[in-house]
Design an enzyme around this catalytic site. Sequence first.
Site, PDB file in Angstrom:
ATOM      1  N   ARG A 260       0.777  -1.449  -0.099  1.00 53.55           N
ATOM      2  CA  ARG A 260       0.180  -0.281  -0.297  1.00 53.55           C
ATOM      3  C   ARG A 260       1.014   0.931  -0.069  1.00 53.55           C
ATOM      4  NH1 ARG A 260      -2.834  -0.425   5.002  1.00 53.55           N
ATOM      5  NH2 ARG A 260      -2.322  -2.525   6.156  1.00 53.55           N
TER       6      ARG A 260
ATOM      7  N   TYR B 279       4.762  -9.471  -2.097  1.00 51.78           N
ATOM      8  CA  TYR B 279       4.374  -8.458  -3.253  1.00 51.78           C
ATOM      9  C   TYR B 279       5.291  -8.554  -4.536  1.00 51.78           C
ATOM     10  CZ  TYR B 279       1.098  -6.628   0.266  1.00 51.78           C
ATOM     11  OH  TYR B 279      -0.330  -6.685   1.505  1.00 51.78           O
TER      12      TYR B 279
ATOM     13  N   ASP C 227       9.625 -12.519   3.804  1.00 48.08           N
ATOM     14  CA  ASP C 227       9.099 -10.648   3.324  1.00 48.08           C
ATOM     15  C   ASP C 227      10.437  -9.757   3.382  1.00 48.08           C
ATOM     16  OD1 ASP C 227       8.539  -8.116   4.806  1.00 48.08           O
ATOM     17  OD2 ASP C 227       6.945  -8.996   6.102  1.00 48.08           O
TER      18      ASP C 227
ATOM     19  N   HIS D 111       5.339 -16.613   2.855  1.00 45.05           N
ATOM     20  CA  HIS D 111       7.104 -16.428   1.396  1.00 45.05           C
ATOM     21  C   HIS D 111       7.421 -16.688   0.689  1.00 45.05           C
ATOM     22  CE1 HIS D 111       5.514 -12.878   4.602  1.00 45.05           C
ATOM     23  NE2 HIS D 111       6.119 -12.006   3.592  1.00 45.05           N
TER      24      HIS D 111
END
Lengths: 338, 398
Positions: free
Chosen positions: B270, B279, B329, B339
């Site tokens: 975000r 991500y 991460d 992950h």
Amino acid sequence: MDDQNQEHKSDGSDFSDEADTLNYVLYRDRPEWKDVQPIAQDDGPAQVVQIAYSNKFSDVFDYFRAVLKSGEKSVRVLGLVTDALTLNPANYTVWIYRLEIVKHLKVDLHNELEYISNVIREFTKNYQVWQYRKTIVEMLNDPSGELEFTADILDMDSKNYHAWQYRQWVLTAFSKLMENELNFVDNLISQDMRNNSAWNQRYFVVNNSDPNNDVINKELEYTFGKIQILSKNESAWNYLRGLLLYSENGIFEDKVREFCSKLYNKGNRSTHLMSCLIDLTDADESTNPENVEKIKFALKLCSDLASVYDPIRRFYWEYISKDIELKFNFREHDTKIM
Amino acid sequence: MNKFLAVPRLKTDNESIETTTSENQSQVERKIEKLFESFCSKAQCDPEAPVLYKQNHINYIKNHMFTLPENYECLDSSRPWLCYWLCQSLALLNCNLSILEKSNVVSFLSKCQHESGGFCGGPNQMPHLAPTYAAVCALCLIGTEEAYAVINRENLYTFLVSLRLPNGSFRMHKHGECDVRAVYCSATVARLTNIYTDVLFESSAQWVIRCQTYEGGFGGVPGVEAHGGYTFCGFSALLLLKSIHMCDTKSLLRWVANKQMSFEGGFQGRTNKLVDGCYSFWQAAIFPVISELLESENQRPMWSMYDYQALQEYVLICCQNRYSGGLIDKPGKPPDVYHTCYVLSGLSIAQHAVDNSSCVVGKPENILNKNNPIYNIEETSLQKALQYFSMTKPINYF
């Protein structure tokens, strides 16, 4: 989906406190549960992703499987599911069954709300706990403590996604509560102007009010003010673009363009400022001769971003640059002719 | 001259005003700067750097395939997820399970299938869309007749119907939450197993598009903040629902391009949040699909619109646990199977960012099998499964 993993990281351990373990009696050793035959988990013959459950975990869930099968809904079962949920608050099957027990026993929902509050305080990032709270509050039809509760949770982590989502549900379902929300948001933005969740909530409030031109004008001024303090804050810039979605017939674009140009001419090279200037050119479809200079300026911005100010996005800026050239049928030799 | 980290990495400028967000951000940047520095000095005498420690990761995955430590109790209702994360990771690493191992995973997943349709988080639990998606994907990755045949397609359809709400959205399970994951999971399993009907997804796209926010990404439900995981679900759901024209692609592209971190090279989930290896998939997977869309509109020759080299550098330098295996991460975090799956899935997307030309960072052996950016299933397994289910008999709809 990342939150699933956060659960995994934060919810994983701490249950076997020494003191707890000493006083804790396994269900299989409790005389009042003698009548229940525990059911072991049936994974089939193969050993696949088998978790090394603690004794306590296996014991509680063996008994949970038994009552799920028998359908017993009693006070002792409520205690059992409470234990099960302490061990694994992400077990949605247990939550579903808990709700059935609560309804069956006509448990005081205020007690249930207090219970779920405590669970959420410990496991703040879990889908099941917030969904359960929502169900209880719907049944109570009383949201009076909900804004305060979510504010408490957001005080621990002002970007907790579940808490914000739940808060928006409360505000939508009980619309009278919206009155003070802008103050709440403003306070959070003052604490950390980079809190994007707070900016998003601001947009939510504006969007759910009557976003007439006066409101949007006021919001533009507010955002300009914040950008003047932190010109590289993406949250404020995204919000500004969001406000332009309310602009009919381009009535706000000039104002934003003027603000951006001033900032740029003062030497500011925030990538978001430059990006915004590019988009404002791109959105301008008028084809008067003056436009060529504007297009050249936008292309220069793209090139500066790609090479100096925003190199990680150089491929993106090359694409935007080509896109503008194509859209305005603009080629390098045109500039030479000029 | 070091060819790595060649493009300048710019740190976040806090403009002399520190807030919680900028403090956290600088901390991560400092940590990563140290790693980059030590990598660069090592790389000068090691032509093969950076290396993807494939064998260590395979060992980590295989260790977790059969038994998991006690701290995985919190995932006791996500066990098909564990199977999927591990199967997808192995498929990308081009590592096959033995016939017996495959059969064992299949038999476990069949124990998770509910008699009324859909899959549960574990045996004796209730059916839920997330483990349903995970189980179906895992079975496709295993790719044997036995695996495909586990799925009761008629019951699966009934299960999906039971979760549909009148506005086209879906619940995750009975009494459960309704968000954009649910539409994505439903559409994915329906397409995969060839039980998709227009009736089942009537007005679903209209609901999904309401989740696209003013920032350009998607939130979990209309109104909430744009987020990498939900953006992947929303965008991919629109594709699966053949309604991508509804998406504001331009603002999505701007948002997702800005989620790549200037210094770290990885992605944040975000705006103004920290980088996270997972991500690498959720965000980066958007790019090849957007490129393809723009290409099919015949707009212009396309190339990749993010820095796929910087993303690979983040993964290889910052997200590997070399000793235990497994991926993470960000530096300082322990590895876990979630992950491991999504960091590898994203790495594969970045390695295949440009067709027919190598963009693999480090030695060529770092390359992973090609991943599908919409299903997040290794491409050959996906094609084989789609082929299989396209030949299955139509089910009885009602």
